[in-house]
Design an enzyme around this catalytic site. Structure first.
Site, PDB file in Angstrom:
ATOM      1  CG  HIS A   1      81.031 -40.618 -51.318  1.00 46.02           C
ATOM      2  ND1 HIS A   1      81.019 -40.374 -52.679  1.00 46.02           N
ATOM      3  CD2 HIS A   1      81.100 -41.964 -51.207  1.00 46.02           C
ATOM      4  CE1 HIS A   1      81.086 -41.512 -53.335  1.00 46.02           C
ATOM      5  NE2 HIS A   1      81.136 -42.496 -52.474  1.00 46.02           N
TER       6      HIS A   1
ATOM      7  CE1 TYR B   1      81.935 -42.912 -44.038  1.00 49.66           C
ATOM      8  CE2 TYR B   1      80.173 -43.753 -42.635  1.00 49.66           C
ATOM      9  CZ  TYR B   1      81.372 -43.936 -43.300  1.00 49.66           C
ATOM     10  OH  TYR B   1      82.015 -45.143 -43.227  1.00 49.66           O
TER      11      TYR B   1
ATOM     12  CG  ASP C   1      80.221 -37.827 -54.639  1.00 50.30           C
ATOM     13  OD1 ASP C   1      81.372 -38.240 -54.886  1.00 50.30           O
ATOM     14  OD2 ASP C   1      79.290 -38.579 -54.281  1.00 50.30           O
TER      15      ASP C   1
ATOM     16  CG  ASN D   1      81.513 -47.966 -56.146  1.00 47.20           C
ATOM     17  OD1 ASN D   1      81.673 -48.420 -57.280  1.00 47.20           O
ATOM     18  ND2 ASN D   1      82.490 -47.920 -55.265  1.00 47.20           N
TER      19      ASN D   1
ATOM     20  CG  ASN E   1      79.881 -49.241 -52.333  1.00 49.22           C
ATOM     21  OD1 ASN E   1      79.975 -48.077 -52.736  1.00 49.22           O
ATOM     22  ND2 ASN E   1      80.916 -49.940 -51.959  1.00 49.22           N
TER      23      ASN E   1
END
Length: 181
Positions: A19, A14, A88, A109, A63
């Protein structure tokens, strides 16, 4: 004590994804790579302009970010007006930003999780625009990596983001919004 939370997802896969812009901003705000593990996240406590500040990167995945924020907030008895979340935002053009407080999750989320965990939406946010590919899959887009040009532009904005975080620490969100929005 102030709490600045950078949102993102843990793991090498990631790194440099849209994100994870919150993680990226925090990593450029502090010069140290010495993060400690606690509160379902990675954190550092620094004194900045005479103010004690906790920098937090939840490692719960996006989340469930609220679990980490809630734990840190309770442990240090941090009030909601002393929290700034870096996130973001697909509804803001790439590289643009907006400071907000008392705002809805807007479909994010990580923000939904924080609101649910702390029972309020009254915390401040620095929303960083990642734009939106309206023709593609949203999940693939936010988990996609920045292009070389996007990364270079984002890097050119770090001084501005650092100034915003410092202003929040020294002056609070209202004065920061007046100065930077």
């Amino acid at each position: 004590m102030k709490l600045i939370v950078g949102l993102g997802n843990p793991g090498k896969e990631y790194d440099s994804t849209r994100h994870n812009v919150g993680f990226m901003i925090l990593d450029h705000f502090t010069t140290s790579t010495d993060w400690q593990k606690r509160f379902d996240g990675l954190y550092r406590i620094e004194t900045i302009c005479g103010e004690k500040v906790m920098l937090l990167k939840p490692t719960t995945f996006m989340n469930l970010s609220g679990n980490s924020v809630s734990k840190a907030m309770k442990y240090y008895d941090i009030s909601i007006e002393d929290i700034l979340v870096l996130q973001d935002d697909m509804d803001i053009g790439f590289g643009k930003y907006k400071l907000k407080k008392d705002s809805s999750a807007g479909g994010h989320n990580g923000i939904k999780s924080i609101i649910s965990s702390i029972g309020s939406n009254a915390f401040a946010r620095l929303k960083v625009g990642i734009s939106h590919d309206k023709n593609g899959n949203t999940i693939d887009y936010v988990l996609g990596k920045f292009s070389k040009e996007e990364r270079e532009f984002l890097e050119s904005q770090y001084d501005t983001f650092n100034a915003i975080l410092t202003e929040f620490i020294t002056s609070g969100i209202d004065k920061t919004m007046n100065k930077y929005n």
